[in-house]
Design an enzyme around this catalytic site. Structure first.
Site, PDB file in Angstrom:
ATOM      1  N   GLU A  86       0.972  -1.353  -0.095  1.00 29.69           N
ATOM      2  CA  GLU A  86      -0.011  -0.028   0.043  1.00 29.69           C
ATOM      3  C   GLU A  86       0.733   1.244  -0.108  1.00 29.69           C
ATOM      4  OE1 GLU A  86      -2.511  -1.237   3.257  1.00 29.69           O
ATOM      5  OE2 GLU A  86      -3.411  -2.318   1.919  1.00 29.69           O
ATOM      6  N   GLU A 131      -4.320  -9.176   3.660  1.00 32.08           N
ATOM      7  CA  GLU A 131      -5.124  -8.720   5.023  1.00 32.08           C
ATOM      8  C   GLU A 131      -6.214  -9.565   5.290  1.00 32.08           C
ATOM      9  OE1 GLU A 131      -3.758  -6.551   2.792  1.00 32.08           O
ATOM     10  OE2 GLU A 131      -3.277  -4.629   3.489  1.00 32.08           O
TER      11      GLU A 131
END
Ligand SMILES: NC(=O)c1ccc[n+]([C@@H]2O[C@H](COP(=O)([O-])OP(=O)(O)OC[C@H]3O[C@@H](n4cnc5c(N)ncnc54)[C@H](O)[C@@H]3O)[C@@H](O)[C@H]2O)c1
Length: 714
Positions: free
Chosen positions: A108, A128
């Site tokens: 990210e 995640e």
């Protein structure tokens, strides 16, 4: 931060071993950025990771604190202030120089930069969801904008990383260069963006890779339906899709805000707490007080003998040779030896079929097993794993032979699943070398290895076996010696409770469907078919003998066994099986059910008991919790989390429920105690709550809180 004469500031993430993004690291990045922006000589920025790794992502160790306090306000500062305002919208461009891995928050961060240069084979992904959360620093928005919706959704829902090479094809990576040139190229790239000779691309603003709105909606709808089917008990994948959809419909910034909102919900959810517990439980198995803290080094185990080439022995041998540990396989005659070698060959062939083993490696791996019918060469091995049939006298004699024929330092392990190890050791002198190596079937596939110690097993032997377990990619959990050890003992009430429900008039297939829908890989009756009725009755008898105070003895399975139903192995059990192992309810099952119910005579007023789905789950799983409490109280496991991970890896307990003890704590010991107590009054001691559960229910202390007093029985 280093500022070169070229005007490029290099910010290096440094938080070994994987440069995880703890809040201090993230705020450190912000500080460095502020400095880089303030200094005039800096024209562009390169972000990279120390030690050959970009970043493994957000620091998982921070989760338990966030989950306890519910404090996650800082995430807003990271997602919006750092990733968008500080990095992506900065006047000076940033380039990520990636090596090793860029996962979760790591990727990210890299996606917030204006370009990504990678070394070959780096792993890139947003895993995640496997921790019960959703990507939290804008990942749900930027990944679809870089690689398209279909691929991004696949990467997120499957938590599956891709290599940099695939990333380059998809547009996630702008160039792949050798590690030695990584920084050089990244700096040059960053300068070129600053000079306007390369495009400055802000991922969050891009739309060129996104599918047109109508198509995008269809893709998301399809993904939602798929998730509903494959993970019906989980909400976080749907929330991840919500955030993605919001971004597609209302733009990247709106998507980030939605992502933050959902992140706040999922991070404190029971699912996330459970999956984080499983994550740490697995790692914690490596710590065994009084064993792993003595400074002992595992001895080198160069060659292992496996005695018995049946179902288990061949699986164990397969696991060993697949990890390059040569095996001496002993059988009683040539026919059985050839059969054993044939099974190993078939196991390896299935690895080749799945693409996990090359044809070339297949032959080399197979060459690592040598068959024998005698103990002649047993002097050459450092460890023996015995896997012959479950017969006390036979095992005692084999260990006597092993003591005679092996080196005095050789580790002597038994794969027995029910026999007290002290009995196995009864005829030998070197009891300190004897240890249980309890594999689960199929041994080359199932990840759990219960390492069973007696009061005499030496710490060195435990350390040796733990190391071998790790080498062959198992999760070794050290447990104490008792009937069924940890996993089989805790789960013996699973089938007994199910049979009790049937004797009370509840439908077999309803029970299986409810338990499966709750999250077990299969219901208790389908499991009994798989294990086999012969094994089931024999093992059940051991528990009846050892724990007569708390068993429920139904005639259901013995009656079916009498009628020569063996389970899946002869195609007939509670289900009937076709050639492809597909199960369908057995049409003639009611004759056995009726007879069993008559013999039990416990149906109230001869009417089937009315139960809800919740009742079924609780009447089957709470007795399992009760036995888990006894296992904790008797210190069969060192810590509650060992039982959690063992239940997940050995019985397929749903990881998103955290393991048997963790789940029980979420449900509440008070509630479990009250329910068991009530059933015990109606149906007898099978349900009677144990003293440990009673005490924890009364005191309000969680079941997983360690017991303070008295010394361990281990
Ligand atoms: N089947 C399971 O799911 C499972 C799971 C965990 C542990 N176990 C345990 O593993 C052990 C083996 O079980 P299995 O299912 O593989 O049995 P199996 O019947 O498939 O294999 C046993 C093998 O041992 C061989 N054998 C017997 N005496 C021998 C000797 N003196 N020397 C060499 N070989 C000899 C037999 O010829 C046979 O091939 C048992 O102790 C069982 O309790 C089984």
């Amino acid at each position: 931060m280093e500022i070169g004469s070229d005007g490029v500031a290099v910010i290096t993430l440094e938080n070994p071993p994987v440069n995880s993004l703890a809040f201090e690291v993230l705020f450190g990045i912000k500080e460095k950025y502020d400095e880089a922006m303030a200094r005039e000589e800096v024209k562009a920025i390169v972000v990279t990771g120390a030690g050959g790794k970009f970043s493994g992502g957000f620091d998982i160790a921070s989760f338990p604190a966030i989950q306890q306090t519910g404090e996650f306000g800082d995430l807003n500062r990271v997602s919006v202030d750092l990733m968008i305002h500080t990095i992506e919208e900065a006047k000076k461009p940033s380039v990520a120089a990636i090596e090793g891995l860029a996962l979760g928050g790591g990727l990210e961060l890299a996606m917030s930069c204006h370009a990504r240069i990678s070394a070959p084979k780096a792993q890139l992904g947003l895993p995640e969801l496997q921790l019960g959360i959703i990507p939290g620093f804008g990942g749900t928005q930027r990944l679809p904008r870089l690689v398209g919706l279909t691929k991004a959704i696949e990467m997120m829902l499957l938590s599956k990383p891709i290599p940099a090479e695939t990333g380059e094809e998809l547009g996630l990576v702008d160039a792949i260069v050798p590690p030695a040139e990584l920084l050089l190229v990244a700096r040059k790239w960053a300068l070129e963006i600053a000079q306007g000779t390369k495009p400055r691309l802000s991922s969050l603003q891009r739309t060129d890779k996104l599918e047109p709105l109508g198509e995008a909606r269809e893709i998301i709808k399809f993904a939602r339906a798929q998730v509903k089917r494959t993970a019906p008990n989980l909400t976080h994948p749907q929330l991840c899709l919500d955030a993605i959809e919001e971004g597609v419909v209302s733009g990247g910034y709106a998507g980030v805000i939605k992502e933050l909102e959902h992140f706040a919900t999922v991070v404190v959810s029971d699912t996330a707490k459970s999956l984080v517990n499983v994550f740490f439980a697995q790692r914690a198995t490596a710590r065994v007080p009084g064993v792993t803290d003595l400074g002992l080094k595992p001895r080198s185990i160069k060659r292992v003998a496996v005695v018995g080439g049946g179902l288990m022995g061949s699986g164990i041998a397969t696991a060993l040779i697949l990890s390059n540990i040569p095996v001496l396989l002993k059988e009683i005659n040539d026919q059985f030896l050839q059969q054993g070698l044939g099974r190993i060959r078939a196991n390896l062939q299935s690895q080749v079929k799945k693409g996990k083993l090359s044809q070339d490696k297949f032959e080399k791996t197979m060459d690592m097993v040598i068959g024998t019918l005698t103990y002649k060469d047993f002097k050459t091995v450092d460890m023996v794993i015995e896997a012959v049939i479950e017969n006390i006298e036979l095992k005692q004699n084999i260990f006597l032979e092993l003591e005679k024929n092996c080196n005095p330092n050789c580790v002597l392990a038994s794969n027995t699943s029910t026999i007290d190890l002290n009995l196995v050791a009864a005829k030998i002198r070197s009891e300190d070398r004897l240890v249980g190596a309890h594999f689960f079937s199929p041994a080359h596939v199932m990840p759990l290895l219960e390492i069973v110690r007696t009061e005499n097993t030496s710490a060195q032997v435990l350390v040796d076996l733990m190391a071998v377990g790790k080498t062959i990619k198992k999760v070794p959990v050290v447990v104490g010696n008792c009937t069924g050890f940890a996993v089989n003992r805790v789960f013996f009430p699973y089938t007994m409770a199910a049979c009790l429900l049937v004797d009370l008039g509840v439908d077999i297939y309803l029970i299986d469907n409810v338990i499966k829908a709750w999250g077990m890989p299969m219901g208790p009756f389908r499991l009994t078919d798989l294990v086999g009725f012969g094994v089931g009755v024999a093992v059940g008898a051991q528990f009846v003998k050892t724990f007569p105070d708390r068993v429920y003895v139904s005639q259901l399975i013995p009656l079916m066994l009498q009628a020569k139903r063996l389970g899946e192995s002869n195609g007939k059990g509670f289900y009937e099986y076709d050639g492809k192992r597909k199960a369908r309810p057995a049409p003639d099952i009611m004759q056995f059910v009726k007879q069993s119910q008559e013999e039990a005579g416990i149906m109230p007023n001869n009417k089937p008991l009315a139960v809800s789905e919740e009742d079924i789950v609780e009447m089957i799983m709470f007795p399992v919790v009760n036995e888990a409490c006894r296992v904790l109280a008797e210190r069969v496991v060192v810590k509650a989390s060992d039982l959690d991970i063992a239940s997940v890896l050995g019985m397929g307990f749903p990881p998103y429920r955290g393991g048997i003890v963790f789940w029980a704590d979420l449900v509440g010991p008070k509630h479990i105690f009250a329910r068991l107590n009530k059933w015990a009054q109606v149906y007898g001691d099978f349900f009677k709550p144990c003293a440990f559960l009673e005490e924890r229910a009364a005191s309000g202390v969680s079941l997983s809180t360690p017991i303070k007093d008295s010394k361990s029985r281990l």
